[in-house]
Motif scaffolding. Structure first.
Motif, PDB file in Angstrom:
ATOM      1  N   ALA A 104       0.827  -1.208   0.000  1.00 16.36           N
ATOM      2  CA  ALA A 104       0.000   0.000   0.000  1.00 16.36           C
ATOM      3  C   ALA A 104       0.861   1.258   0.000  1.00 16.36           C
ATOM      4  O   ALA A 104       1.945   1.290   0.588  1.00 16.36           O
ATOM      5  CB  ALA A 104      -0.909  -0.007   1.224  1.00 16.36           C
ATOM      6  N   LYS A 105       0.333   2.289  -0.663  1.00 15.96           N
ATOM      7  CA  LYS A 105       1.044   3.573  -0.748  1.00 15.96           C
ATOM      8  C   LYS A 105       0.067   4.737  -0.626  1.00 15.96           C
ATOM      9  O   LYS A 105       0.314   5.824  -1.157  1.00 15.96           O
ATOM     10  CB  LYS A 105       1.808   3.654  -2.079  1.00 15.96           C
ATOM     11  CG  LYS A 105       2.818   2.522  -2.261  1.00 15.96           C
ATOM     12  CD  LYS A 105       3.443   2.526  -3.641  1.00 15.96           C
ATOM     13  CE  LYS A 105       4.405   1.353  -3.799  1.00 15.96           C
ATOM     14  NZ  LYS A 105       3.706   0.055  -3.856  1.00 15.96           N
ATOM     15  N   ALA A 106      -1.023   4.502   0.082  1.00 14.78           N
ATOM     16  CA  ALA A 106      -2.102   5.491   0.127  1.00 14.78           C
ATOM     17  C   ALA A 106      -1.974   6.488   1.271  1.00 14.78           C
ATOM     18  O   ALA A 106      -2.603   7.555   1.239  1.00 14.78           O
ATOM     19  CB  ALA A 106      -3.452   4.781   0.232  1.00 14.78           C
ATOM     20  N   THR A 107      -1.188   6.165   2.285  1.00 11.67           N
ATOM     21  CA  THR A 107      -1.079   7.031   3.459  1.00 11.67           C
ATOM     22  C   THR A 107       0.378   7.356   3.749  1.00 11.67           C
ATOM     23  O   THR A 107       1.297   6.686   3.272  1.00 11.67           O
ATOM     24  CB  THR A 107      -1.681   6.351   4.703  1.00 11.67           C
ATOM     25  OG1 THR A 107      -0.829   5.256   5.099  1.00 11.67           O
ATOM     26  CG2 THR A 107      -3.088   5.827   4.426  1.00 11.67           C
ATOM     27  N   VAL A 108       0.566   8.367   4.567  1.00  8.24           N
ATOM     28  CA  VAL A 108       1.920   8.734   4.982  1.00  8.24           C
ATOM     29  C   VAL A 108       2.580   7.571   5.726  1.00  8.24           C
ATOM     30  O   VAL A 108       3.773   7.301   5.561  1.00  8.24           O
ATOM     31  CB  VAL A 108       1.888  10.005   5.852  1.00  8.24           C
ATOM     32  CG1 VAL A 108       3.254  10.270   6.486  1.00  8.24           C
ATOM     33  CG2 VAL A 108       1.442  11.208   5.014  1.00  8.24           C
ATOM     34  N   GLU A 160       6.246   9.091  -6.513  1.00 10.48           N
ATOM     35  CA  GLU A 160       6.787   9.654  -5.271  1.00 10.48           C
ATOM     36  C   GLU A 160       6.482  11.143  -5.125  1.00 10.48           C
ATOM     37  O   GLU A 160       6.732  11.727  -4.050  1.00 10.48           O
ATOM     38  CB  GLU A 160       8.306   9.434  -5.215  1.00 10.48           C
ATOM     39  CG  GLU A 160       8.717   7.977  -5.149  1.00 10.48           C
ATOM     40  CD  GLU A 160       8.789   7.300  -6.502  1.00 10.48           C
ATOM     41  OE1 GLU A 160       9.382   6.221  -6.586  1.00 10.48           O
ATOM     42  OE2 GLU A 160       8.252   7.852  -7.502  1.00 10.48           O
ATOM     43  N   PHE A 161       5.931  11.762  -6.176  1.00 10.77           N
ATOM     44  CA  PHE A 161       5.641  13.195  -6.134  1.00 10.77           C
ATOM     45  C   PHE A 161       4.143  13.492  -6.180  1.00 10.77           C
ATOM     46  O   PHE A 161       3.742  14.660  -6.228  1.00 10.77           O
ATOM     47  CB  PHE A 161       6.376  13.896  -7.284  1.00 10.77           C
ATOM     48  CG  PHE A 161       7.870  13.790  -7.141  1.00 10.77           C
ATOM     49  CD1 PHE A 161       8.577  14.712  -6.399  1.00 10.77           C
ATOM     50  CD2 PHE A 161       8.556  12.728  -7.702  1.00 10.77           C
ATOM     51  CE1 PHE A 161       9.946  14.598  -6.226  1.00 10.77           C
ATOM     52  CE2 PHE A 161       9.929  12.599  -7.544  1.00 10.77           C
ATOM     53  CZ  PHE A 161      10.619  13.533  -6.804  1.00 10.77           C
ATOM     54  N   ARG A 162       3.319  12.452  -6.126  1.00  9.54           N
ATOM     55  CA  ARG A 162       1.872  12.644  -6.079  1.00  9.54           C
ATOM     56  C   ARG A 162       1.457  12.847  -4.630  1.00  9.54           C
ATOM     57  O   ARG A 162       1.534  11.935  -3.806  1.00  9.54           O
ATOM     58  CB  ARG A 162       1.163  11.437  -6.684  1.00  9.54           C
ATOM     59  CG  ARG A 162       1.425  11.270  -8.175  1.00  9.54           C
ATOM     60  CD  ARG A 162       0.859   9.977  -8.690  1.00  9.54           C
ATOM     61  NE  ARG A 162       1.187   9.753 -10.096  1.00  9.54           N
ATOM     62  CZ  ARG A 162       1.308   8.563 -10.658  1.00  9.54           C
ATOM     63  NH1 ARG A 162       1.123   7.462  -9.931  1.00  9.54           N
ATOM     64  NH2 ARG A 162       1.625   8.450 -11.928  1.00  9.54           N
ATOM     65  N   VAL A 170       4.345  15.399   0.247  1.00  6.97           N
ATOM     66  CA  VAL A 170       4.979  14.791  -0.925  1.00  6.97           C
ATOM     67  C   VAL A 170       5.661  13.495  -0.461  1.00  6.97           C
ATOM     68  O   VAL A 170       6.568  13.534   0.380  1.00  6.97           O
ATOM     69  CB  VAL A 170       6.025  15.742  -1.546  1.00  6.97           C
ATOM     70  CG1 VAL A 170       6.729  15.067  -2.728  1.00  6.97           C
ATOM     71  CG2 VAL A 170       5.362  17.049  -1.979  1.00  6.97           C
ATOM     72  N   PRO A 171       5.246  12.345  -0.963  1.00  5.64           N
ATOM     73  CA  PRO A 171       5.818  11.077  -0.505  1.00  5.64           C
ATOM     74  C   PRO A 171       7.345  11.012  -0.590  1.00  5.64           C
ATOM     75  O   PRO A 171       7.987  10.431   0.296  1.00  5.64           O
ATOM     76  CB  PRO A 171       5.163  10.050  -1.427  1.00  5.64           C
ATOM     77  CG  PRO A 171       3.836  10.651  -1.752  1.00  5.64           C
ATOM     78  CD  PRO A 171       4.112  12.107  -1.886  1.00  5.64           C
ATOM     79  N   LEU A 191      12.732  10.768   2.220  1.00  5.87           N
ATOM     80  CA  LEU A 191      13.975  11.457   2.560  1.00  5.87           C
ATOM     81  C   LEU A 191      14.060  11.732   4.060  1.00  5.87           C
ATOM     82  O   LEU A 191      15.126  11.593   4.674  1.00  5.87           O
ATOM     83  CB  LEU A 191      14.064  12.764   1.773  1.00  5.87           C
ATOM     84  CG  LEU A 191      14.394  12.609   0.285  1.00  5.87           C
ATOM     85  CD1 LEU A 191      13.952  13.850  -0.497  1.00  5.87           C
ATOM     86  CD2 LEU A 191      15.879  12.364   0.088  1.00  5.87           C
ATOM     87  N   ALA A 192      12.946  12.102   4.666  1.00  7.12           N
ATOM     88  CA  ALA A 192      12.944  12.447   6.089  1.00  7.12           C
ATOM     89  C   ALA A 192      13.067  11.227   6.992  1.00  7.12           C
ATOM     90  O   ALA A 192      13.544  11.336   8.131  1.00  7.12           O
ATOM     91  CB  ALA A 192      11.674  13.212   6.439  1.00  7.12           C
ATOM     92  N   ASN A 193      12.649  10.063   6.494  1.00  9.65           N
ATOM     93  CA  ASN A 193      12.584   8.883   7.349  1.00  9.65           C
ATOM     94  C   ASN A 193      13.601   7.801   7.001  1.00  9.65           C
ATOM     95  O   ASN A 193      13.521   6.694   7.528  1.00  9.65           O
ATOM     96  CB  ASN A 193      11.173   8.302   7.310  1.00  9.65           C
ATOM     97  CG  ASN A 193      10.175   9.186   8.035  1.00  9.65           C
ATOM     98  OD1 ASN A 193      10.034   9.114   9.261  1.00  9.65           O
ATOM     99  ND2 ASN A 193       9.501  10.046   7.287  1.00  9.65           N
ATOM    100  N   THR A 194      14.547   8.128   6.133  1.00  7.99           N
ATOM    101  CA  THR A 194      15.655   7.211   5.867  1.00  7.99           C
ATOM    102  C   THR A 194      16.942   7.806   6.405  1.00  7.99           C
ATOM    103  O   THR A 194      17.138   9.023   6.391  1.00  7.99           O
ATOM    104  CB  THR A 194      15.801   6.924   4.364  1.00  7.99           C
ATOM    105  OG1 THR A 194      15.782   8.155   3.623  1.00  7.99           O
ATOM    106  CG2 THR A 194      14.673   6.029   3.869  1.00  7.99           C
ATOM    107  N   ASP A 195      17.797   6.936   6.875  1.00  2.00           N
ATOM    108  CA  ASP A 195      19.049   7.341   7.499  1.00  2.00           C
ATOM    109  C   ASP A 195      20.080   7.652   6.406  1.00  2.00           C
ATOM    110  O   ASP A 195      20.415   6.773   5.609  1.00  2.00           O
ATOM    111  CB  ASP A 195      19.549   6.187   8.384  1.00  2.00           C
ATOM    112  CG  ASP A 195      20.790   6.536   9.177  1.00  2.00           C
ATOM    113  OD1 ASP A 195      21.455   7.550   8.865  1.00  2.00           O
ATOM    114  OD2 ASP A 195      21.118   5.770  10.116  1.00  2.00           O
TER     115      ASP A 195
END
Length: 302
Positions: free
Chosen positions: A150-154, A186-188, A194-195, A200-204
């Motif tokens: 799934a890719k529907a939510t943050v 990734e930009f929708r 913006v996914p 970017l924020a959640n990867t080390d």
């Protein structure tokens, strides 16, 4: 048009037992040249005219010429080298072993800093995948598309980020780097989010790098220079492909469309990006497309 995920899925069995080759973008002189410890080449730019710079090395994602490569890997690499490319990024190995790929690269004077291999394949047998990658000489093992799910939510995108971190941890332990190559999904936006920015924020940064596909960023409504500026150091490679413009964004050879490669490369090389790979997903004449894009990109001053 061929579907990249389907194409790579068909190759998963082969990829699981093979490696990936390194691609760098610069060489000998001028502005900022940094040593690449894995393949001995140098990455950066060379002097152009009146203080401008040019790419010293240009790479190509072999998906562009996949039918030729599948039919005859050796002849295809020879033709790519003859055009002037110095680096290749793989999307399958044409039935060749890692040792055979390594030897073909050496024979034709090519590097291969990165390979595209599905995240599911990487995680199914990381030890074999990374051993083969090191045999070939890759620096990065790059997931070419999003994993299933799934890719529907943050929260869905945070889960994907966790998967990237896990792959990055495995790669780092093996002495390699893990990277992710974007498309336009990734930009929708999900609401105002913006996914790509969630990823970017959640990867080390110590574990996960990114390969920016310029065409798909623009196609998705993103701004490559803005991303490079706000997320300095996260993008380590670029895919150079061009768009004929909105609304259809017909894919065309590099330099034949509307993307401002001059400004983007000026920003990217200042931020330490070392590898630029030409790509066209479905060119009518693959080798002609590769030649046209190389001619433009290798001579571009910025």
């Amino acid at each position: 048009m061929d579907n990249r995920r389907e194409f790579l899925g068909k190759l998963a069995g082969t990829l699981a037992g093979l490696t990936i080759a390194p691609a760098t973008l610069s060489a000998a002189t001028a502005c900022t040249a940094a040593a690449n410890p894995r393949n001995g080449t140098r990455a950066g730019t060379v002097a152009g005219t009146a203080g401008a710079t040019k790419l010293a090395r240009v790479g190509i994602q072999l998906y562009t010429v996949r039918r030729d490569f599948t039919a005859d890997p050796a002849a295809t690499l020879a033709a790519i080298a003859a055009i002037g490319y110095k680096d290749v990024e793989f999307a399958g190995y044409g039935g060749k072993t890692a040792v055979e790929i390594r030897d073909l690269l050496k024979q034709h004077g090519l590097g291969s800093p990165s390979t595209h291999i599905g995240l599911n394949v990487i995680m199914a047998n990381p030890a074999k995948t990374f051993d083969d990658a090191k045999t070939i000489g890759h620096q990065w093992v790059t997931a070419p598309s999003l994993p299933s799910g799934a890719k529907a939510t943050v929260d869905d995108w945070k889960r994907i980020a966790d998967q990237f971190n896990a792959a990055g941890k495995e790669a780092k332990a093996a002495g390699l780097r893990f990277a992710f190559h974007n498309h336009n999904a990734e930009f929708r936006k999900i609401g105002d989010v913006v996914p790509m920015e969630v990823l970017l924020a959640n990867t080390d940064p110590a574990l996960v790098d990114y390969e920016m596909d310029l065409y798909w960023v623009v196609n998705g409504g993103g701004d490559p220079i803005d991303l490079l500026t706000r997320y300095r150091g996260r993008f380590r490679m670029l895919h150079a492909k061009d768009s004929a413009g909105a609304p259809d964004h017909k894919m065309v050879e590099v330099g034949a469309g509307t993307i401002d490669f001059k400004s983007i490369l000026a920003r990217a090389t200042k931020d330490g990006i070392r590898n630029v790979f030409v790509e066209h997903d479905n060119p009518p004449a693959p080798m002609g497309s590769a030649r046209a894009s190389y001619t433009y990109l290798s001579s571009l001053e910025f």
